[in-house]
Write a protein that holds these residues in place. Structure first.
Motif, PDB file in Angstrom:
ATOM      1  N   ARG A 192       0.841  -1.201   0.000  1.00 54.78           N
ATOM      2  CA  ARG A 192       0.000   0.000   0.000  1.00 54.78           C
ATOM      3  C   ARG A 192       0.879   1.256   0.000  1.00 54.78           C
ATOM      4  N   THR A 193       1.920   1.229   0.832  1.00 55.39           N
ATOM      5  CA  THR A 193       2.808   2.390   0.934  1.00 55.39           C
ATOM      6  C   THR A 193       3.552   2.608  -0.383  1.00 55.39           C
ATOM      7  N   ILE A 194       3.935   1.513  -1.039  1.00 57.79           N
ATOM      8  CA  ILE A 194       4.639   1.631  -2.318  1.00 57.79           C
ATOM      9  C   ILE A 194       3.714   2.227  -3.389  1.00 57.79           C
ATOM     10  N   VAL A 195       2.452   1.795  -3.395  1.00 62.10           N
ATOM     11  CA  VAL A 195       1.475   2.353  -4.348  1.00 62.10           C
ATOM     12  C   VAL A 195       1.363   3.865  -4.133  1.00 62.10           C
ATOM     13  N   ARG A 196       1.273   4.271  -2.884  1.00 64.10           N
ATOM     14  CA  ARG A 196       1.123   5.702  -2.578  1.00 64.10           C
ATOM     15  C   ARG A 196       2.397   6.476  -2.927  1.00 64.10           C
ATOM     16  N   HIS A 197       3.532   5.855  -2.702  1.00 66.03           N
ATOM     17  CA  HIS A 197       4.813   6.469  -3.057  1.00 66.03           C
ATOM     18  C   HIS A 197       4.844   6.757  -4.571  1.00 66.03           C
ATOM     19  N   HIS A 198       4.442   5.770  -5.353  1.00 65.88           N
ATOM     20  CA  HIS A 198       4.415   5.945  -6.814  1.00 65.88           C
ATOM     21  C   HIS A 198       3.465   7.065  -7.220  1.00 65.88           C
ATOM     22  N   LEU A 199       2.292   7.068  -6.614  1.00 61.10           N
ATOM     23  CA  LEU A 199       1.303   8.085  -6.976  1.00 61.10           C
ATOM     24  C   LEU A 199       1.810   9.492  -6.651  1.00 61.10           C
ATOM     25  N   ILE A 200       2.443   9.632  -5.491  1.00 63.34           N
ATOM     26  CA  ILE A 200       2.967  10.951  -5.118  1.00 63.34           C
ATOM     27  C   ILE A 200       4.085  11.361  -6.080  1.00 63.34           C
ATOM     28  N   GLU A 201       4.961  10.425  -6.416  1.00 64.51           N
ATOM     29  CA  GLU A 201       6.027  10.763  -7.366  1.00 64.51           C
ATOM     30  C   GLU A 201       5.439  11.205  -8.697  1.00 64.51           C
ATOM     31  N   ARG A 202       4.415  10.491  -9.147  1.00 68.61           N
ATOM     32  CA  ARG A 202       3.797  10.857 -10.433  1.00 68.61           C
ATOM     33  C   ARG A 202       3.087  12.198 -10.335  1.00 68.61           C
ATOM     34  N   MET A 203       2.433  12.451  -9.221  1.00 61.31           N
ATOM     35  CA  MET A 203       1.751  13.735  -9.012  1.00 61.31           C
ATOM     36  C   MET A 203       2.776  14.869  -9.086  1.00 61.31           C
ATOM     37  N   LEU A 204       3.882  14.715  -8.378  1.00 58.11           N
ATOM     38  CA  LEU A 204       4.900  15.771  -8.340  1.00 58.11           C
ATOM     39  C   LEU A 204       5.496  15.995  -9.721  1.00 58.11           C
ATOM     40  N   SER A 205       5.691  14.910 -10.460  1.00 58.01           N
ATOM     41  CA  SER A 205       6.303  15.023 -11.768  1.00 58.01           C
ATOM     42  C   SER A 205       5.288  15.455 -12.838  1.00 58.01           C
ATOM     43  N   GLU A 206       4.139  14.768 -12.899  1.00 53.78           N
ATOM     44  CA  GLU A 206       3.195  15.008 -13.992  1.00 53.78           C
ATOM     45  C   GLU A 206       2.332  16.249 -13.771  1.00 53.78           C
ATOM     46  N   ILE A 207       1.973  16.547 -12.531  1.00 51.89           N
ATOM     47  CA  ILE A 207       1.109  17.709 -12.296  1.00 51.89           C
ATOM     48  C   ILE A 207       1.939  18.952 -11.962  1.00 51.89           C
ATOM     49  N   PHE A 208       2.954  18.772 -11.127  1.00 54.15           N
ATOM     50  CA  PHE A 208       3.713  19.945 -10.686  1.00 54.15           C
ATOM     51  C   PHE A 208       5.028  20.158 -11.438  1.00 54.15           C
ATOM     52  N   GLY A 209       5.347  19.239 -12.326  1.00 59.45           N
ATOM     53  CA  GLY A 209       6.528  19.426 -13.163  1.00 59.45           C
ATOM     54  C   GLY A 209       7.860  19.390 -12.421  1.00 59.45           C
ATOM     55  N   MET A 210       7.895  18.738 -11.257  1.00 60.66           N
ATOM     56  CA  MET A 210       9.179  18.630 -10.553  1.00 60.66           C
ATOM     57  C   MET A 210      10.090  17.666 -11.303  1.00 60.66           C
ATOM     58  N   ALA A 211      11.385  17.913 -11.211  1.00 63.23           N
ATOM     59  CA  ALA A 211      12.349  17.069 -11.927  1.00 63.23           C
ATOM     60  C   ALA A 211      12.348  15.655 -11.354  1.00 63.23           C
ATOM     61  N   TRP A 212      12.610  14.690 -12.221  1.00 62.38           N
ATOM     62  CA  TRP A 212      12.538  13.270 -11.843  1.00 62.38           C
ATOM     63  C   TRP A 212      13.502  12.914 -10.720  1.00 62.38           C
ATOM     64  N   TYR A 213      14.625  13.644 -10.647  1.00 65.37           N
ATOM     65  CA  TYR A 213      15.611  13.297  -9.615  1.00 65.37           C
ATOM     66  C   TYR A 213      15.307  13.940  -8.259  1.00 65.37           C
ATOM     67  N   GLU A 214      14.273  14.810  -8.220  1.00 70.73           N
ATOM     68  CA  GLU A 214      13.958  15.512  -6.968  1.00 70.73           C
ATOM     69  C   GLU A 214      12.813  14.888  -6.184  1.00 70.73           C
ATOM     70  N   ILE A 215      12.039  14.034  -6.857  1.00 67.21           N
ATOM     71  CA  ILE A 215      10.733  13.678  -6.287  1.00 67.21           C
ATOM     72  C   ILE A 215      10.745  12.542  -5.269  1.00 67.21           C
ATOM     73  N   HIS A 216      11.797  11.722  -5.276  1.00 64.80           N
ATOM     74  CA  HIS A 216      11.767  10.557  -4.389  1.00 64.80           C
ATOM     75  C   HIS A 216      11.674  10.939  -2.905  1.00 64.80           C
ATOM     76  N   GLU A 217      12.544  11.853  -2.472  1.00 67.71           N
ATOM     77  CA  GLU A 217      12.540  12.221  -1.035  1.00 67.71           C
ATOM     78  C   GLU A 217      11.232  12.872  -0.641  1.00 67.71           C
ATOM     79  N   GLU A 218      10.727  13.693  -1.547  1.00 71.65           N
ATOM     80  CA  GLU A 218       9.443  14.357  -1.281  1.00 71.65           C
ATOM     81  C   GLU A 218       8.361  13.289  -1.090  1.00 71.65           C
ATOM     82  N   ALA A 219       8.386  12.291  -1.963  1.00 73.70           N
ATOM     83  CA  ALA A 219       7.387  11.210  -1.859  1.00 73.70           C
ATOM     84  C   ALA A 219       7.590  10.394  -0.587  1.00 73.70           C
ATOM     85  N   GLU A 220       8.838  10.237  -0.156  1.00 71.76           N
ATOM     86  CA  GLU A 220       9.110   9.506   1.085  1.00 71.76           C
ATOM     87  C   GLU A 220       8.383  10.169   2.254  1.00 71.76           C
TER      88      GLU A 220
END
Ligand SMILES: [Zn+2]
Ligand SMILES: [Zn+2]
Length: 230
Positions: free
Chosen positions: A85-113
């Protein structure tokens, strides 16, 4: 601090952020092909051994992990459910940050954590509606954690094992190391990038060309990259 989990969990108890992190780290380390022992977790989560011992006692008491006599740690069915469940949410947050907010791919992991623990079932549903279903995160890593053997079965190879002269596409990169991701970005190595293996050098490095520029990668970086034939 304890954060309430969504009601989709089989486990209705309060799960602390660090518990979720432990469970996720166990699932991910397993998928990397590692035998999970306390030292693995101490390394993955950058926490002390006594902290791991303490956490494992609680996780065992809560029926989320089992620890064998030789120290080998395994998730119970319930522990695995929470990790997934946590992994699913991690993926969704990473995609939200990247696809909706345009954050760079290398920045989003910690934010999603940080954010993954605050996602409720209702918000998770909204995110899926907005983003649609996708099997991989912006780092190319699958929702279903795959072991190195499973990745190879799907035709992927580690950059360290790639054939000289062949053309490849970056399928996924290890995402838990921000400095490494920034280095990859600087060199043009990102999921989807095309590269050619130029040479296996005598000093153990690998020469590759990406976007018409050549670089030499050491083992530490090269073994963090999975490739598919392009
Ligand atoms: Zn991530
Ligand atoms: Zn990711």
């Amino acid at each position: 601090m304890a954060i309430a989990e969504g009601n989709t969990n089989a486990c209705k108890k309060m799960i602390t952020v660090s518990k979720e992190n432990y469970l996720k780290a166990i699932a991910e380390a397993e998928a990397e092909g590692q035998t999970v022992i306390p030292a693995t977790l101490s390394h993955w989560l950058s926490v002390t051994r006594p902290a791991v011992t303490f956490a494992l006692k609680r996780l065992t008491k809560d029926g989320l992990v089992s620890v064998k006599k030789d120290g080998h740690i395994q998730l119970t069915t319930q522990g695995r459910q929470i990790a997934e469940r946590t992994i699913v949410r991690h993926h969704l947050i990473e995609r939200m940050l990247s696809e909706i907010f345009g954050m760079a791919w290398y920045e989003i992991h910690e934010e999603a954590e940080r954010l993954e623990h605050a996602v409720s079932s209702a918000f998770e549903k909204k995110l899926v509606e907005k983003l649609g279903q996708k099997d991989v995160c912006p780092h190319g890593n699958g929702l279903a954690l795959r072991s190195p053997a499973e990745r190879r079965k799907r035709g992927l190879v580690l950059l360290t094992e790639a054939e000289v002269g062949a053309k490849y596409k970056v399928a996924s990169v290890y995402e838990r190391d921000r400095k490494l991701l920034e280095f990859f970005e600087k060199e043009g190595i990102r999921p989807g990038a095309h590269l050619i293996i130029e040479a296996q050098n005598y000093d153990g490095t690998i020469s590759i060309s990406v976007d018409k520029h050549q670089i030499r990668l050491g083992n530490t970086a090269a073994e963090r990259i999975w490739l598919s034939k392009s």
